[in-house]
Design a protein around this motif. Structure first.
Motif, PDB file in Angstrom:
ATOM      1  N   TYR A  74       0.837  -1.202   0.000  1.00 27.36           N
ATOM      2  CA  TYR A  74       0.000   0.000   0.000  1.00 27.36           C
ATOM      3  C   TYR A  74       0.871   1.250   0.000  1.00 27.36           C
ATOM      4  CZ  TYR A  74       1.186   0.235   4.945  1.00 27.36           C
ATOM      5  OH  TYR A  74       1.882   0.313   6.120  1.00 27.36           O
ATOM      6  N   GLU A  75       0.283   2.337  -0.486  1.00 20.06           N
ATOM      7  CA  GLU A  75       0.911   3.651  -0.423  1.00 20.06           C
ATOM      8  C   GLU A  75      -0.174   4.696  -0.246  1.00 20.06           C
ATOM      9  OE1 GLU A  75       4.169   6.454  -2.774  1.00 20.06           O
ATOM     10  OE2 GLU A  75       2.999   5.001  -3.915  1.00 20.06           O
ATOM     11  N   LEU A  76      -0.022   5.527   0.782  1.00 22.17           N
ATOM     12  CA  LEU A  76      -0.963   6.607   1.034  1.00 22.17           C
ATOM     13  C   LEU A  76      -0.318   7.920   0.611  1.00 22.17           C
ATOM     14  CD1 LEU A  76      -3.717   7.421   2.336  1.00 22.17           C
ATOM     15  CD2 LEU A  76      -2.441   7.831   4.452  1.00 22.17           C
ATOM     16  N   LEU A  77      -0.978   8.606  -0.314  1.00 25.13           N
ATOM     17  CA  LEU A  77      -0.484   9.890  -0.795  1.00 25.13           C
ATOM     18  C   LEU A  77      -1.354  11.002  -0.224  1.00 25.13           C
ATOM     19  CD1 LEU A  77      -0.131   7.680  -3.325  1.00 25.13           C
ATOM     20  CD2 LEU A  77       0.877   9.683  -4.389  1.00 25.13           C
ATOM     21  N   GLU A  79      -2.184  14.986  -0.650  1.00 21.12           N
ATOM     22  CA  GLU A  79      -2.007  16.091  -1.602  1.00 21.12           C
ATOM     23  C   GLU A  79      -1.037  15.699  -2.727  1.00 21.12           C
ATOM     24  OE1 GLU A  79      -3.933  18.644  -1.383  1.00 21.12           O
ATOM     25  OE2 GLU A  79      -4.728  18.265   0.625  1.00 21.12           O
ATOM     26  N   LYS A  80      -1.168  14.460  -3.201  1.00 12.58           N
ATOM     27  CA  LYS A  80      -0.409  13.901  -4.333  1.00 12.58           C
ATOM     28  C   LYS A  80       1.059  13.593  -3.993  1.00 12.58           C
ATOM     29  CE  LYS A  80      -3.328  16.149  -7.817  1.00 12.58           C
ATOM     30  NZ  LYS A  80      -3.363  17.023  -9.010  1.00 12.58           N
ATOM     31  N   HIS A  81       1.413  13.647  -2.709  1.00  7.74           N
ATOM     32  CA  HIS A  81       2.780  13.331  -2.295  1.00  7.74           C
ATOM     33  C   HIS A  81       2.771  12.105  -1.381  1.00  7.74           C
ATOM     34  CE1 HIS A  81       4.450  17.036  -3.974  1.00  7.74           C
ATOM     35  NE2 HIS A  81       3.413  17.678  -3.453  1.00  7.74           N
ATOM     36  N   SER A  82       3.727  11.204  -1.582  1.00  7.83           N
ATOM     37  CA  SER A  82       3.795   9.981  -0.797  1.00  7.83           C
ATOM     38  C   SER A  82       3.963  10.291   0.689  1.00  7.83           C
ATOM     39  CB  SER A  82       4.959   9.121  -1.290  1.00  7.83           C
ATOM     40  OG  SER A  82       4.997   7.904  -0.575  1.00  7.83           O
ATOM     41  N   PHE A  83       3.181   9.627   1.524  1.00  9.33           N
ATOM     42  CA  PHE A  83       3.198   9.874   2.959  1.00  9.33           C
ATOM     43  C   PHE A  83       3.475   8.591   3.761  1.00  9.33           C
ATOM     44  CE2 PHE A  83       0.576  10.557   6.945  1.00  9.33           C
ATOM     45  CZ  PHE A  83       1.543  11.329   7.578  1.00  9.33           C
ATOM     46  N   LEU A  84       2.720   7.527   3.472  1.00 15.01           N
ATOM     47  CA  LEU A  84       2.918   6.236   4.130  1.00 15.01           C
ATOM     48  C   LEU A  84       2.985   5.147   3.077  1.00 15.01           C
ATOM     49  CD1 LEU A  84       0.321   6.337   7.062  1.00 15.01           C
ATOM     50  CD2 LEU A  84       2.782   6.710   7.247  1.00 15.01           C
ATOM     51  N   LYS A  85       3.851   4.165   3.292  1.00 13.36           N
ATOM     52  CA  LYS A  85       3.875   3.007   2.396  1.00 13.36           C
ATOM     53  C   LYS A  85       4.373   1.794   3.173  1.00 13.36           C
ATOM     54  CE  LYS A  85       6.570   4.577  -0.839  1.00 13.36           C
ATOM     55  NZ  LYS A  85       7.441   4.635  -2.037  1.00 13.36           N
ATOM     56  N   GLY A  86       4.004   0.617   2.667  1.00 13.75           N
ATOM     57  CA  GLY A  86       4.441  -0.603   3.333  1.00 13.75           C
ATOM     58  C   GLY A  86       3.979  -1.837   2.594  1.00 13.75           C
ATOM     59  N   ARG A  87       4.360  -2.982   3.129  1.00 15.87           N
ATOM     60  CA  ARG A  87       3.976  -4.271   2.544  1.00 15.87           C
ATOM     61  C   ARG A  87       3.693  -5.248   3.670  1.00 15.87           C
ATOM     62  NH1 ARG A  87       3.489  -7.274  -1.739  1.00 15.87           N
ATOM     63  NH2 ARG A  87       3.885  -9.505  -1.589  1.00 15.87           N
ATOM     64  N   GLN A  88       2.659  -6.060   3.481  1.00 13.65           N
ATOM     65  CA  GLN A  88       2.274  -7.051   4.484  1.00 13.65           C
ATOM     66  C   GLN A  88       2.182  -8.426   3.837  1.00 13.65           C
ATOM     67  OE1 GLN A  88       1.713  -6.424   7.805  1.00 13.65           O
ATOM     68  NE2 GLN A  88       1.480  -8.611   8.114  1.00 13.65           N
ATOM     69  N   GLU A  89       2.931  -9.378   4.422  1.00 17.51           N
ATOM     70  CA  GLU A  89       2.850 -10.756   3.940  1.00 17.51           C
ATOM     71  C   GLU A  89       1.662 -11.427   4.621  1.00 17.51           C
ATOM     72  OE1 GLU A  89       4.824 -11.747   1.572  1.00 17.51           O
ATOM     73  OE2 GLU A  89       6.036  -9.924   1.622  1.00 17.51           O
ATOM     74  N   GLN A  90       0.534 -11.405   3.959  1.00 18.29           N
ATOM     75  CA  GLN A  90      -0.690 -11.988   4.525  1.00 18.29           C
ATOM     76  C   GLN A  90      -1.223 -13.051   3.573  1.00 18.29           C
ATOM     77  OE1 GLN A  90      -3.679  -9.205   5.895  1.00 18.29           O
ATOM     78  NE2 GLN A  90      -5.336 -10.639   5.464  1.00 18.29           N
TER      79      GLN A  90
END
Length: 287
Positions: A74-77, A79-90
């Motif tokens: 996932y990646e949360l942007l 105002e069009k700028h990257s803020f949070l990102k990550g990956r989950q092995e589920q």
């Protein structure tokens, strides 16, 4: 040497025959990619400190054989700028012609947000884009990633404030004095607030002048300010005659306002919350 050649020929015939039998089976299975849809992004938590989001994604397996979810990114942007990102092995198994769903939780604090985007401190809402990708292990197709994306808005929570607006002397006598303490409540948000009660203590020049609980109900509209008038009575016999001279002196007074305010928001998710008060400063006594 002849035995080796014969063995290779037999193995080739076996593999050719196996593929000829397997291919119609694969064609019959007609393996397709799973269908992924973003159902909702819900605001699960909202406070003066931060925001909790939950994205729900549905998965549909159109195949007669089961498939496996290997994980998501996932990646949360903002105002069009990257803020949070990550990956989950589920891992998750979806049976043939079955359906399922997964949830992706996201949380962040306003302190973290404002550190990255200072202009949002005064904004009424926040534009965000959520990008996510689900990775599957699918028979024949192998490992595939399916992306989803949505753009929405979030309410921005700005801290209400209390401040000492004025201190006015209304009566000065031989045994005591009456004053009016004026507090200003500022609601900088795009939604209204209701003051439920106010627990306060007012100290001047190191001496406690008044404390109590104000049960007065007061509505502070969106982006509005309201004033609260608190009567103050000082008894010179109990507090000392030096107060008389202090009130006669035109010099500014050192004060400290402490306590807690119980506020109720018109946003249901935010609901009722407490706001601590701790303000210090200097004020001129009005007469």
């Amino acid at each position: 040497m002849k035995k080796i050649v014969l063995g290779v020929l037999l193995l080739g015939l076996f593999m050719l025959n196996g593929c000829q039998q397997l291919w119609p089976l694969l064609q019959q299975m007609n393996i397709q990619k799973p269908v992924v849809k973003l159902k909702t992004v819900q605001l699960r938590g909202l406070s003066l400190k931060g925001i909790d989001l939950e994205a729900k994604l549905s998965i549909k397996n159109p195949n007669s054989v089961g498939i496996n979810l290997a994980g998501y990114d996932y990646e949360l942007l903002i105002e069009k700028h990257s803020f949070l990102k990550g990956r989950q092995e589920q891992t998750l198994k979806i049976a043939g012609h079955g359906q399922s769903e997964i949830s992706i939780p996201l949380s962040f604090s306003f302190q973290q947000l404002y550190k990255s985007f200072q202009t949002l401190k005064t904004a009424d809402s926040i534009n965000y884009t959520l990008r996510s990708g689900l990775t599957f292990d699918v028979p024949v197709l192998g490992k595939i990633r399916l992306p989803v994306q949505t753009t929405q808005r979030l309410p921005n929570v700005k801290m209400p404030s209390f401040k000492v607006a004025a201190l006015k002397l209304t009566h000065l006598g031989f045994n005591g004095a009456d004053l009016s303490l004026s507090l200003e409540v500022d609601n900088p948000n795009a939604w209204s607030l209701d003051l439920q009660n106010l627990n306060y203590q007012f100290v001047v020049n190191g001496q406690k002048w008044i404390e109590g609980i104000l049960q007065q109900k007061l509505q502070i509209g969106q982006k509005q300010k309201q004033r609260i008038e608190i009567p103050v009575h000082l008894n010179f016999l109990e507090m000392g005659r030096s107060l008389y001279q202090l009130l006669k002196n035109p010099a500014p007074l050192e004060y400290q306002l402490t306590g807690r305010a119980r506020l109720n928001s018109s946003i249901k998710l935010l609901g009722s919350f407490e706001l601590p008060l701790d303000q210090r400063g200097r004020i001129k006594l009005l007469k």
